[in-house]
Design a protein around this motif. Structure first.
Motif, PDB file in Angstrom:
ATOM      1  N   GLY A 172       0.815  -1.215   0.000  1.00  0.00           N
ATOM      2  CA  GLY A 172       0.000   0.000   0.000  1.00  0.00           C
ATOM      3  C   GLY A 172       0.846   1.262   0.000  1.00  0.00           C
ATOM      4  O   GLY A 172       0.522   2.239  -0.680  1.00  0.00           O
ATOM      5  N   VAL A 173       1.939   1.248   0.750  1.00  0.00           N
ATOM      6  CA  VAL A 173       2.848   2.411   0.768  1.00  0.00           C
ATOM      7  C   VAL A 173       3.459   2.593  -0.624  1.00  0.00           C
ATOM      8  O   VAL A 173       3.553   3.705  -1.128  1.00  0.00           O
ATOM      9  N   GLY A 174       3.855   1.506  -1.257  1.00  0.00           N
ATOM     10  CA  GLY A 174       4.400   1.588  -2.616  1.00  0.00           C
ATOM     11  C   GLY A 174       3.396   2.160  -3.600  1.00  0.00           C
ATOM     12  O   GLY A 174       3.733   2.987  -4.448  1.00  0.00           O
ATOM     13  N   GLN A 175       2.140   1.723  -3.478  1.00  0.00           N
ATOM     14  CA  GLN A 175       1.083   2.258  -4.348  1.00  0.00           C
ATOM     15  C   GLN A 175       0.872   3.743  -4.085  1.00  0.00           C
ATOM     16  O   GLN A 175       0.672   4.524  -5.021  1.00  0.00           O
ATOM     17  N   MET A 176       0.920   4.133  -2.819  1.00  0.00           N
ATOM     18  CA  MET A 176       0.745   5.543  -2.488  1.00  0.00           C
ATOM     19  C   MET A 176       1.893   6.376  -3.081  1.00  0.00           C
ATOM     20  O   MET A 176       1.663   7.434  -3.663  1.00  0.00           O
ATOM     21  N   LEU A 177       3.130   5.890  -2.935  1.00  0.00           N
ATOM     22  CA  LEU A 177       4.280   6.641  -3.448  1.00  0.00           C
ATOM     23  C   LEU A 177       4.253   6.769  -4.964  1.00  0.00           C
ATOM     24  O   LEU A 177       4.805   7.722  -5.517  1.00  0.00           O
ATOM     25  N   ASN A 178       3.636   5.817  -5.651  1.00  0.00           N
ATOM     26  CA  ASN A 178       3.549   5.858  -7.107  1.00  0.00           C
ATOM     27  C   ASN A 178       2.245   6.455  -7.626  1.00  0.00           C
ATOM     28  O   ASN A 178       2.003   6.474  -8.823  1.00  0.00           O
ATOM     29  N   SER A 179       1.413   6.967  -6.727  1.00  0.00           N
ATOM     30  CA  SER A 179       0.115   7.501  -7.146  1.00  0.00           C
ATOM     31  C   SER A 179       0.283   8.833  -7.884  1.00  0.00           C
ATOM     32  O   SER A 179       1.256   9.555  -7.672  1.00  0.00           O
ATOM     33  N   PRO A 180      -0.668   9.159  -8.755  1.00  0.00           N
ATOM     34  CA  PRO A 180      -0.595  10.425  -9.491  1.00  0.00           C
ATOM     35  C   PRO A 180      -0.571  11.652  -8.574  1.00  0.00           C
ATOM     36  O   PRO A 180       0.129  12.618  -8.849  1.00  0.00           O
ATOM     37  N   TRP A 181      -1.323  11.639  -7.472  1.00  0.00           N
ATOM     38  CA  TRP A 181      -1.331  12.810  -6.594  1.00  0.00           C
ATOM     39  C   TRP A 181       0.014  13.004  -5.918  1.00  0.00           C
ATOM     40  O   TRP A 181       0.416  14.140  -5.653  1.00  0.00           O
ATOM     41  N   MET A 182       0.742  11.909  -5.630  1.00  0.00           N
ATOM     42  CA  MET A 182       2.067  12.043  -5.022  1.00  0.00           C
ATOM     43  C   MET A 182       3.038  12.646  -6.041  1.00  0.00           C
ATOM     44  O   MET A 182       3.824  13.533  -5.706  1.00  0.00           O
ATOM     45  N   GLY A 183       2.972  12.189  -7.280  1.00  0.00           N
ATOM     46  CA  GLY A 183       3.811  12.779  -8.326  1.00  0.00           C
ATOM     47  C   GLY A 183       3.503  14.249  -8.523  1.00  0.00           C
ATOM     48  O   GLY A 183       4.406  15.065  -8.716  1.00  0.00           O
ATOM     49  N   GLY A 184       2.220  14.607  -8.431  1.00  0.00           N
ATOM     50  CA  GLY A 184       1.827  16.014  -8.550  1.00  0.00           C
ATOM     51  C   GLY A 184       2.376  16.864  -7.414  1.00  0.00           C
ATOM     52  O   GLY A 184       2.826  17.997  -7.621  1.00  0.00           O
ATOM     53  N   GLU A 185       2.355  16.325  -6.203  1.00  0.00           N
ATOM     54  CA  GLU A 185       2.891  17.058  -5.052  1.00  0.00           C
ATOM     55  C   GLU A 185       4.409  17.204  -5.147  1.00  0.00           C
ATOM     56  O   GLU A 185       4.963  18.258  -4.825  1.00  0.00           O
ATOM     57  N   ILE A 186       5.074  16.166  -5.608  1.00  0.00           N
ATOM     58  CA  ILE A 186       6.527  16.237  -5.788  1.00  0.00           C
ATOM     59  C   ILE A 186       6.866  17.303  -6.826  1.00  0.00           C
ATOM     60  O   ILE A 186       7.784  18.108  -6.628  1.00  0.00           O
ATOM     61  N   LEU A 187       6.123  17.338  -7.928  1.00  0.00           N
ATOM     62  CA  LEU A 187       6.357  18.356  -8.954  1.00  0.00           C
ATOM     63  C   LEU A 187       6.061  19.753  -8.412  1.00  0.00           C
ATOM     64  O   LEU A 187       6.801  20.696  -8.686  1.00  0.00           O
ATOM     65  N   ARG A 188       5.015  19.905  -7.623  1.00  0.00           N
ATOM     66  CA  ARG A 188       4.688  21.214  -7.045  1.00  0.00           C
ATOM     67  C   ARG A 188       5.839  21.728  -6.191  1.00  0.00           C
ATOM     68  O   ARG A 188       6.233  22.892  -6.279  1.00  0.00           O
ATOM     69  N   ARG A 189       6.415  20.852  -5.396  1.00  0.00           N
ATOM     70  CA  ARG A 189       7.534  21.261  -4.542  1.00  0.00           C
ATOM     71  C   ARG A 189       8.779  21.560  -5.364  1.00  0.00           C
ATOM     72  O   ARG A 189       9.509  22.514  -5.082  1.00  0.00           O
ATOM     73  N   ALA A 190       9.042  20.771  -6.404  1.00  0.00           N
ATOM     74  CA  ALA A 190      10.181  21.040  -7.281  1.00  0.00           C
ATOM     75  C   ALA A 190      10.008  22.383  -7.985  1.00  0.00           C
ATOM     76  O   ALA A 190      10.966  23.156  -8.116  1.00  0.00           O
ATOM     77  N   GLU A 191       8.794  22.681  -8.425  1.00  0.00           N
ATOM     78  CA  GLU A 191       8.518  23.972  -9.070  1.00  0.00           C
ATOM     79  C   GLU A 191       8.722  25.126  -8.096  1.00  0.00           C
ATOM     80  O   GLU A 191       9.208  26.196  -8.473  1.00  0.00           O
ATOM     81  N   ALA A 192       8.361  24.933  -6.820  1.00  0.00           N
ATOM     82  CA  ALA A 192       8.567  25.977  -5.807  1.00  0.00           C
ATOM     83  C   ALA A 192      10.061  26.233  -5.595  1.00  0.00           C
ATOM     84  O   ALA A 192      10.490  27.384  -5.465  1.00  0.00           O
ATOM     85  N   ILE A 193      10.857  25.178  -5.581  1.00  0.00           N
ATOM     86  CA  ILE A 193      12.308  25.336  -5.446  1.00  0.00           C
ATOM     87  C   ILE A 193      12.869  26.031  -6.684  1.00  0.00           C
ATOM     88  O   ILE A 193      13.721  26.920  -6.584  1.00  0.00           O
ATOM     89  N   LYS A 194      12.382  25.653  -7.861  1.00  0.00           N
ATOM     90  CA  LYS A 194      12.817  26.298  -9.113  1.00  0.00           C
ATOM     91  C   LYS A 194      12.498  27.792  -9.084  1.00  0.00           C
ATOM     92  O   LYS A 194      13.336  28.620  -9.449  1.00  0.00           O
ATOM     93  N   THR A 195      11.312  28.148  -8.636  1.00  0.00           N
ATOM     94  CA  THR A 195      10.925  29.561  -8.553  1.00  0.00           C
ATOM     95  C   THR A 195      11.835  30.316  -7.594  1.00  0.00           C
ATOM     96  O   THR A 195      12.286  31.427  -7.902  1.00  0.00           O
ATOM     97  N   ALA A 196      12.136  29.713  -6.447  1.00  0.00           N
ATOM     98  CA  ALA A 196      13.052  30.350  -5.490  1.00  0.00           C
ATOM     99  C   ALA A 196      14.437  30.517  -6.111  1.00  0.00           C
ATOM    100  O   ALA A 196      15.095  31.551  -5.935  1.00  0.00           O
ATOM    101  N   ALA A 197      14.896  29.526  -6.866  1.00  0.00           N
ATOM    102  CA  ALA A 197      16.205  29.610  -7.523  1.00  0.00           C
ATOM    103  C   ALA A 197      16.221  30.729  -8.560  1.00  0.00           C
ATOM    104  O   ALA A 197      17.219  31.454  -8.687  1.00  0.00           O
ATOM    105  N   GLU A 198      15.129  30.895  -9.294  1.00  0.00           N
ATOM    106  CA  GLU A 198      15.064  31.981 -10.279  1.00  0.00           C
ATOM    107  C   GLU A 198      15.153  33.340  -9.590  1.00  0.00           C
ATOM    108  O   GLU A 198      15.827  34.245 -10.077  1.00  0.00           O
ATOM    109  N   VAL A 199      14.485  33.477  -8.461  1.00  0.00           N
ATOM    110  CA  VAL A 199      14.507  34.738  -7.716  1.00  0.00           C
ATOM    111  C   VAL A 199      15.917  35.026  -7.195  1.00  0.00           C
ATOM    112  O   VAL A 199      16.383  36.171  -7.229  1.00  0.00           O
ATOM    113  N   LEU A 200      16.604  33.995  -6.732  1.00  0.00           N
ATOM    114  CA  LEU A 200      17.938  34.162  -6.146  1.00  0.00           C
ATOM    115  C   LEU A 200      19.065  34.248  -7.180  1.00  0.00           C
ATOM    116  O   LEU A 200      20.185  34.600  -6.838  1.00  0.00           O
ATOM    117  N   SER A 201      18.766  33.926  -8.440  1.00  0.00           N
ATOM    118  CA  SER A 201      19.806  33.869  -9.476  1.00  0.00           C
ATOM    119  C   SER A 201      20.418  35.232  -9.756  1.00  0.00           C
ATOM    120  O   SER A 201      19.700  36.215  -9.972  1.00  0.00           O
TER     121      SER A 201
END
Length: 110
Positions: free
Chosen positions: A11-40
């Motif tokens: 069940g944990v494996g299914q949760m980690l591979n779920s579409p909503w988990m991938g979406g949350e991971i991408l959201r956080r990566a995009e937030a880090i990217k935005t912070a990097a653009e501001v700091l560049s």
């Protein structure tokens, strides 16, 4: 009487591979990217590539082997495509390190 909890590894494996988990991971990566653009840093008038570093950030989700099991899991990746990104991040003997990605990651993604 307290209820007992039994974790399902599958069940944990299914949760980690779920579409909503991938979406949350991408959201956080995009937030880090935005912070990097501001700091560049952007070079001054004599810079042959003004704004190239700032405009070269990307964020994506990849499936990579993780942990002891080496099962593929979604992983957020943030990077910079400019050829001199390493020198901006870590510095040289003439240019101080800016640690843009380090500071952006510390800022969150939350």
């Amino acid at each position: 009487m307290a209820a007992k909890f039994k974790m399902s590894t599958r069940g944990v494996g299914q949760m980690l591979n779920s579409p909503w988990m991938g979406g949350e991971i991408l959201r956080r990566a995009e937030a880090i990217k935005t912070a990097a653009e501001v700091l560049s840093p952007v070079g001054g008038p004599g810079d042959p590539h003004p704004g190239k570093y700032k405009g070269s950030w990307y964020a994506k989700v990849q499936r990579k082997p993780v942990g002891r099991s080496q099962k593929k899991r979604p992983v957020g990746v943030v990077g910079n495509r400019s050829y001199y990104a390493r020198w901006v991040e870590y510095g040289t003997e003439r240019v101080p390190a800016h640690h843009v990605l380090l500071r952006a990651a510390r800022a969150g993604g939350g």
